[in-house]
Design an enzyme around this catalytic site. Structure first.
Site, short mmCIF file in Angstrom:
data_model
loop_
_atom_site.label_atom_id
_atom_site.label_comp_id
_atom_site.label_asym_id
_atom_site.label_seq_id
_atom_site.Cartn_x
_atom_site.Cartn_y
_atom_site.Cartn_z
N CYS A 1 0.82 -1.21 0.00
CA CYS A 1 0.00 0.00 0.00
C CYS A 1 0.85 1.25 0.00
CB CYS A 1 -0.93 -0.01 1.21
SG CYS A 1 -1.96 -1.48 1.25
C1 LIG Z 1 -1.92 -5.79 7.79
C2 LIG Z 1 -2.90 -5.20 6.82
N1 LIG Z 1 -3.96 -4.53 7.28
C3 LIG Z 1 -4.87 -3.98 6.45
C4 LIG Z 1 -4.74 -4.09 5.08
C5 LIG Z 1 -5.79 -3.49 4.19
O1 LIG Z 1 -6.55 -4.55 3.66
P1 LIG Z 1 -7.75 -4.36 2.64
O2 LIG Z 1 -7.12 -4.27 1.30
O3 LIG Z 1 -8.57 -5.60 2.77
O4 LIG Z 1 -8.51 -3.14 3.03
C6 LIG Z 1 -3.64 -4.77 4.55
C7 LIG Z 1 -3.44 -4.85 3.09
O5 LIG Z 1 -2.33 -4.71 2.58
C8 LIG Z 1 -2.70 -5.35 5.45
O6 LIG Z 1 -1.64 -6.02 4.99
#
Ligand SMILES: Cc1ncc(COP(=O)(O)O)c(C=O)c1O
Length: 390
Positions: free
Chosen positions: A337
């Site tokens: 991200c």
């Molecule tokens: C530890 C963690 N939390 C939250 C997320 C966010 O996930 P989502 O894409 O399902 O919103 C991610 C995605 O990379 C993640 O690795």
């Protein structure tokens, strides 16, 4: 010559299992209606939804009413933190210094409501420092969010210990288990947390759906109003096919007991062996170093590295990822991200990695779609890419 791309980025997302796609396709045809409708088509959708919910509840050893279906981990995290804080007097929310940006964003939203945010420091391997526990869990802490497993460096956190200490002090504890669940499913109550977040696309389910699991009696307020679905906690017409796909993907995961086995078994029987073998070969390249915990203490599919040029200069992780992709190896430089930005990795910074190396992190995460033969090719591709920087 075009080279087939080898996908080593499971922590970013995973390809849906064929059984997941088949289940979803079938449900799009047979259970496409609104599950709240009272006619036959609606009842068929409601039945499919409840079947999926029961399967998932069974997998975690919880009641079906403890599951709240969301659009994924980002939403679950926000519902957990903002939704539980709504019933508490403002105090301190503690998050680890290595949380996903979704947790950081949710915690800092609470600041506007009179909360203070404290970041729990980590050691050089990305694990929260337990010597800080008493201080961080003292008054006025009312809410803690600690990731179960850190995505960028694979560090498993002492969640059970922190959860127990939090509960003893009447503090609500949430854990983002988005990176842990894909490596093994467990009875929810074994972690001892109040709230647990997960996301289907990380364990070969569909994208756009996740869960928040809630312990009995934990108060939660909805973030949005509307039709009152999900026990009034998440209004909006339920995506039946996505939920069924998530249930199907959960069924394919191995089980483990996080109390007796802090390291999960891995998404397939061979994944740990494959990871260990690949890492051993990669570390034969003098430009690569392991970053984060040793193999015995990290997620079983996870490799994180720091890369140097032959002259010892740290190499830019994002450029390495681009060149590796061109060479047919799909991986990531730190958290997926944040890979759109070229700033220092916050996780490596929190771990005390010196400044010039904070941009030279690489992450390789394996999945059951990779064969031994696939992985045998990876070190040679790495070697040529590293050479290209000299
Ligand atoms: C530890 C963690 N939390 C939250 C997320 C966010 O996930 P989502 O894409 O399902 O919103 C991610 C995605 O990379 C993640 O690795």
């Amino acid at each position: 010559m075009t080279r087939p791309e080898l996908y080593l980025d499971a922590a970013a997302t995973t390809p849906p299992l064929p059984a997941v796609i088949a289940a979803m396709q079938q449900l799009q045809q047979s259970a496409w209606a609104n599950p709240s409708s009272l006619h036959g088509a609606g009842l068929a959708a409601a039945e499919a939804l409840e079947r999926a919910r029961w399967r998932m509840a069974e997998r975690f050893g919880v009641g079906a009413d403890q599951l709240i279906v969301t659009s994924g981990a980002t939403e679950s995290v926000h519902l957990a933190l903002l939704g539980s804080a709504a019933g508490l007097a403002p105090g301190r929310v503690v998050i680890s210094a290595v949380e996903h940006p979704a947790v950081i964003a949710a915690a800092y939203q609470l600041e506007a409501q009179g909360w203070s945010v404290a970041e729990w420091p980590v050691n050089g391997q990305g694990v929260v420092r337990l010597d800080q526990l008493d201080q961080l869990l003292s008054s006025p802490t009312r809410l803690v969010s600690l990731t179960a497993a850190q995505g960028e460096v694979g560090a498993l956190q002492p969640l059970i210990q922190v959860a127990q200490a939090s509960r003893e002090r009447g503090i609500v504890i949430h854990s983002d288990a988005t990176q842990l669940v894909p490596q093994g499913c467990f009875p929810f109550e074994r972690l001892g947390v109040d709230l647990l977040t997960l996301s289907a696309h990380k364990f070969r389910g569909p994208r756009g759906v996740g869960l928040l699991i809630r312990a009995p009696g934990v108060a939660l307020s909805p973030l949005q109003g509307g039709g009152g679905q999900e026990h009034g906690l998440r209004s909006g017409t339920e995506p039946v096919a996505l939920v069924s796909g998530m249930a199907e993907a959960l069924m394919a995961l191995p089980s483990f007991d996080p109390v007796s086995h802090p390291v999960p078994p891995g998404s397939s029987a061979q994944i740990r062996r494959q990871r260990d073998h690949l890492l051993e070969r990669l570390l034969e390249l003098p430009q690569l170093r392991l970053c984060g915990p040793p193999v015995t203490d990290r997620l079983p599919h996870h490799i994180s590295l720091l890369a140097n040029a032959a002259d010892g200069r740290p190499l830019p992780g994002r450029e390495l990822v681009r060149r590796l992709a061109a060479a047919g190896v799909a991986c990531s430089s730190g958290s997926a991200c944040s890979s759109g930005s070229s700033s220092d990795s916050d996780v490596l910074t929190a771990m005390g990695i010196p400044r010039p190396e904070r941009q030279s992190g690489l992450r390789l995460t394996l999945g059951s779609w990779l064969s031994d033969q696939d992985l045998d090719i990876v070190p040679d591709r790495f070697s040529s890419v590293l050479e290209s920087f000299s």
